[in-house]
Design a protein around this motif. Sequence first.
Motif, PDB file in Angstrom:
ATOM      1  N   ARG A  57     -37.446 -32.084  46.119  1.00  0.00           N
ATOM      2  CA  ARG A  57     -38.498 -31.085  45.873  1.00  0.00           C
ATOM      3  C   ARG A  57     -39.891 -31.625  46.153  1.00  0.00           C
ATOM      4  N   ALA A  58     -40.002 -32.950  46.253  1.00  0.00           N
ATOM      5  CA  ALA A  58     -41.308 -33.560  46.486  1.00  0.00           C
ATOM      6  C   ALA A  58     -41.572 -33.669  47.984  1.00  0.00           C
ATOM      7  N   PRO A  59     -42.705 -33.154  48.449  1.00  0.00           N
ATOM      8  CA  PRO A  59     -43.031 -33.255  49.873  1.00  0.00           C
ATOM      9  C   PRO A  59     -43.058 -34.705  50.337  1.00  0.00           C
ATOM     10  N   ALA A  60     -42.463 -34.954  51.465  1.00  0.00           N
ATOM     11  CA  ALA A  60     -42.480 -36.274  52.104  1.00  0.00           C
ATOM     12  C   ALA A  60     -41.896 -37.377  51.224  1.00  0.00           C
ATOM     13  N   ALA A  61     -40.948 -37.021  50.353  1.00  0.00           N
ATOM     14  CA  ALA A  61     -40.265 -38.032  49.544  1.00  0.00           C
ATOM     15  C   ALA A  61     -38.883 -38.280  50.132  1.00  0.00           C
ATOM     16  N   ALA A  62     -38.515 -39.548  50.255  1.00  0.00           N
ATOM     17  CA  ALA A  62     -37.194 -39.916  50.748  1.00  0.00           C
ATOM     18  C   ALA A  62     -36.484 -40.709  49.669  1.00  0.00           C
ATOM     19  N   LEU A  63     -35.169 -40.543  49.555  1.00  0.00           N
ATOM     20  CA  LEU A  63     -34.409 -41.235  48.515  1.00  0.00           C
ATOM     21  C   LEU A  63     -33.219 -41.957  49.116  1.00  0.00           C
ATOM     22  N   HIS A  64     -33.006 -43.193  48.649  1.00  0.00           N
ATOM     23  CA  HIS A  64     -31.868 -43.999  49.073  1.00  0.00           C
ATOM     24  C   HIS A  64     -31.187 -44.567  47.831  1.00  0.00           C
ATOM     25  N   TRP A  65     -29.867 -44.477  47.775  1.00  0.00           N
ATOM     26  CA  TRP A  65     -29.104 -45.054  46.672  1.00  0.00           C
ATOM     27  C   TRP A  65     -28.687 -46.463  47.065  1.00  0.00           C
ATOM     28  N   VAL A  66     -29.042 -47.434  46.229  1.00  0.00           N
ATOM     29  CA  VAL A  66     -28.759 -48.844  46.514  1.00  0.00           C
ATOM     30  C   VAL A  66     -28.114 -49.458  45.277  1.00  0.00           C
ATOM     31  N   SER A  67     -27.064 -50.216  45.474  1.00  0.00           N
ATOM     32  CA  SER A  67     -26.384 -50.855  44.348  1.00  0.00           C
ATOM     33  C   SER A  67     -27.221 -51.986  43.764  1.00  0.00           C
ATOM     34  N   LEU A  68     -27.089 -52.166  42.471  1.00  0.00           N
ATOM     35  CA  LEU A  68     -27.744 -53.268  41.791  1.00  0.00           C
ATOM     36  C   LEU A  68     -27.293 -54.581  42.432  1.00  0.00           C
ATOM     37  N   GLY A  69     -28.247 -55.404  42.774  1.00  0.00           N
ATOM     38  CA  GLY A  69     -27.923 -56.672  43.420  1.00  0.00           C
ATOM     39  C   GLY A  69     -28.231 -56.688  44.897  1.00  0.00           C
ATOM     40  N   GLN A  70     -28.456 -55.513  45.484  1.00  0.00           N
ATOM     41  CA  GLN A  70     -28.703 -55.451  46.926  1.00  0.00           C
ATOM     42  C   GLN A  70     -30.201 -55.463  47.222  1.00  0.00           C
ATOM     43  N   LEU A  71     -30.836 -56.573  46.874  1.00  0.00           N
ATOM     44  CA  LEU A  71     -32.285 -56.696  47.032  1.00  0.00           C
ATOM     45  C   LEU A  71     -32.698 -56.667  48.499  1.00  0.00           C
ATOM     46  N   GLY A  72     -31.931 -57.307  49.371  1.00  0.00           N
ATOM     47  CA  GLY A  72     -32.257 -57.315  50.795  1.00  0.00           C
ATOM     48  C   GLY A  72     -32.275 -55.915  51.381  1.00  0.00           C
ATOM     49  N   THR A  73     -31.297 -55.088  50.990  1.00  0.00           N
ATOM     50  CA  THR A  73     -31.249 -53.699  51.461  1.00  0.00           C
ATOM     51  C   THR A  73     -32.469 -52.937  50.977  1.00  0.00           C
ATOM     52  N   CYS A  74     -32.835 -53.151  49.725  1.00  0.00           N
ATOM     53  CA  CYS A  74     -34.020 -52.501  49.165  1.00  0.00           C
ATOM     54  C   CYS A  74     -35.262 -52.842  49.984  1.00  0.00           C
ATOM     55  N   ILE A  75     -35.441 -54.107  50.295  1.00  0.00           N
ATOM     56  CA  ILE A  75     -36.614 -54.539  51.059  1.00  0.00           C
ATOM     57  C   ILE A  75     -36.591 -53.952  52.470  1.00  0.00           C
ATOM     58  N   THR A  76     -35.430 -53.942  53.089  1.00  0.00           N
ATOM     59  CA  THR A  76     -35.307 -53.394  54.445  1.00  0.00           C
ATOM     60  C   THR A  76     -35.705 -51.923  54.482  1.00  0.00           C
ATOM     61  N   HIS A  98     -49.511 -39.180  47.406  1.00  0.00           N
ATOM     62  CA  HIS A  98     -48.733 -40.243  48.032  1.00  0.00           C
ATOM     63  C   HIS A  98     -47.391 -39.726  48.552  1.00  0.00           C
ATOM     64  N   ASP A  99     -46.990 -40.233  49.706  1.00  0.00           N
ATOM     65  CA  ASP A  99     -45.610 -40.085  50.144  1.00  0.00           C
ATOM     66  C   ASP A  99     -44.802 -41.152  49.403  1.00  0.00           C
ATOM     67  N   VAL A 100     -43.589 -40.804  48.996  1.00  0.00           N
ATOM     68  CA  VAL A 100     -42.822 -41.716  48.144  1.00  0.00           C
ATOM     69  C   VAL A 100     -41.443 -41.979  48.750  1.00  0.00           C
ATOM     70  N   THR A 101     -41.109 -43.257  48.859  1.00  0.00           N
ATOM     71  CA  THR A 101     -39.750 -43.658  49.202  1.00  0.00           C
ATOM     72  C   THR A 101     -39.091 -44.169  47.928  1.00  0.00           C
ATOM     73  N   VAL A 102     -38.033 -43.485  47.504  1.00  0.00           N
ATOM     74  CA  VAL A 102     -37.363 -43.816  46.248  1.00  0.00           C
ATOM     75  C   VAL A 102     -36.128 -44.672  46.541  1.00  0.00           C
ATOM     76  N   ILE A 103     -36.070 -45.834  45.911  1.00  0.00           N
ATOM     77  CA  ILE A 103     -34.871 -46.664  45.926  1.00  0.00           C
ATOM     78  C   ILE A 103     -34.211 -46.487  44.565  1.00  0.00           C
ATOM     79  N   ALA A 104     -33.164 -45.678  44.515  1.00  0.00           N
ATOM     80  CA  ALA A 104     -32.499 -45.359  43.253  1.00  0.00           C
ATOM     81  C   ALA A 104     -31.338 -46.325  43.038  1.00  0.00           C
ATOM     82  N   ILE A 105     -31.337 -47.012  41.907  1.00  0.00           N
ATOM     83  CA  ILE A 105     -30.273 -47.968  41.603  1.00  0.00           C
ATOM     84  C   ILE A 105     -29.024 -47.197  41.179  1.00  0.00           C
ATOM     85  N   LYS A 106     -27.968 -47.322  41.974  1.00  0.00           N
ATOM     86  CA  LYS A 106     -26.763 -46.515  41.771  1.00  0.00           C
ATOM     87  C   LYS A 106     -26.225 -46.597  40.356  1.00  0.00           C
ATOM     88  N   GLU A 107     -26.233 -47.803  39.785  1.00  0.00           N
ATOM     89  CA  GLU A 107     -25.626 -48.012  38.474  1.00  0.00           C
ATOM     90  C   GLU A 107     -26.507 -47.542  37.321  1.00  0.00           C
TER      91      GLU A 107
END
Length: 275
Positions: free
Chosen positions: A46-65, A25-34
């Motif tokens: 290190r994971a092929p085709a993995a993307a990571l985004h740091w999102v603050s707790l409470g920002q559900l709309g950003t996570c979905i986007t 699987h390709d993985v998009t990681v939404i990492a909760i900053k806190e």
Amino acid sequence: MRLGLIAGNGRFPFLVLDAARRAGHDVTVIAIKEEALPELADAASRAPAAALHWVSLGQLGTCITLLKAAGVTQAVMAGQVKHVKLFADIVPDLTLVGVLMRLKARNTDALISGIADVLRDHGIALVDSTAFLTPLLAREGVLTRRAPTEEQCADLAFGYRIADAVAALDIGQTIAVKAAAVVAVEAMEGTDAVIARAGQLAGRGVRVVKVAKPQQDMRFDVPVVGVSTIEAMQAVGADALSVDAGKTLMIDGDAVIKAADEAGIAIVGRLQSND
């Protein structure tokens, strides 16, 4: 398929990321900053085709986007978000405000079920958090070299009824007992804190019972034990641990059993009677 990984604290997200990658699987990681560990960024890189985004707790709309932009249709929640964060100074976005306004109670099940519903409405299905980690689920029966004594078994059996009731109310999933008395009950503080408090109150010989909820939703809030659990027990002289077979994640695998054997702690996996 591109999988979404919503990552809280601990090693759980790392294990899911590695297992999903091995499954292709390709993985998009939404990492909760806190909550998420900084090392998760290195693991994702290190994971092929993995993307990571740091999102603050409470920002559900950003996570979905972010998940929708990546073409994610299935997501996993892995790693704890401490319950006390529900009362922290987080700033919920409009999407999360909508969830909170519909809640009758701000407990774990209600909140995450509400989030899962919103994800589903946006075409993202939340799947079992242990889907890629089945080998790490606790087995049924005695898991350590040493079986619990008759006295320990009696305390564990006594504890099941109370622990199941507490878990059914979504208060906590861990209790500590000794001599057929409840010593400590988990609320928002977490397992290790409950064990430490039990040791302070009752001394050596405490037994720990950790259960899944009677109708455990395996998509979130799955019971987890690790080497740190054993270390917390050893520090206070707790000598037996029961977990629910098939529903408790042994986050450190066989290292949990090895640590328990070295500490002289018995571990058993209970098969829930309502399975």
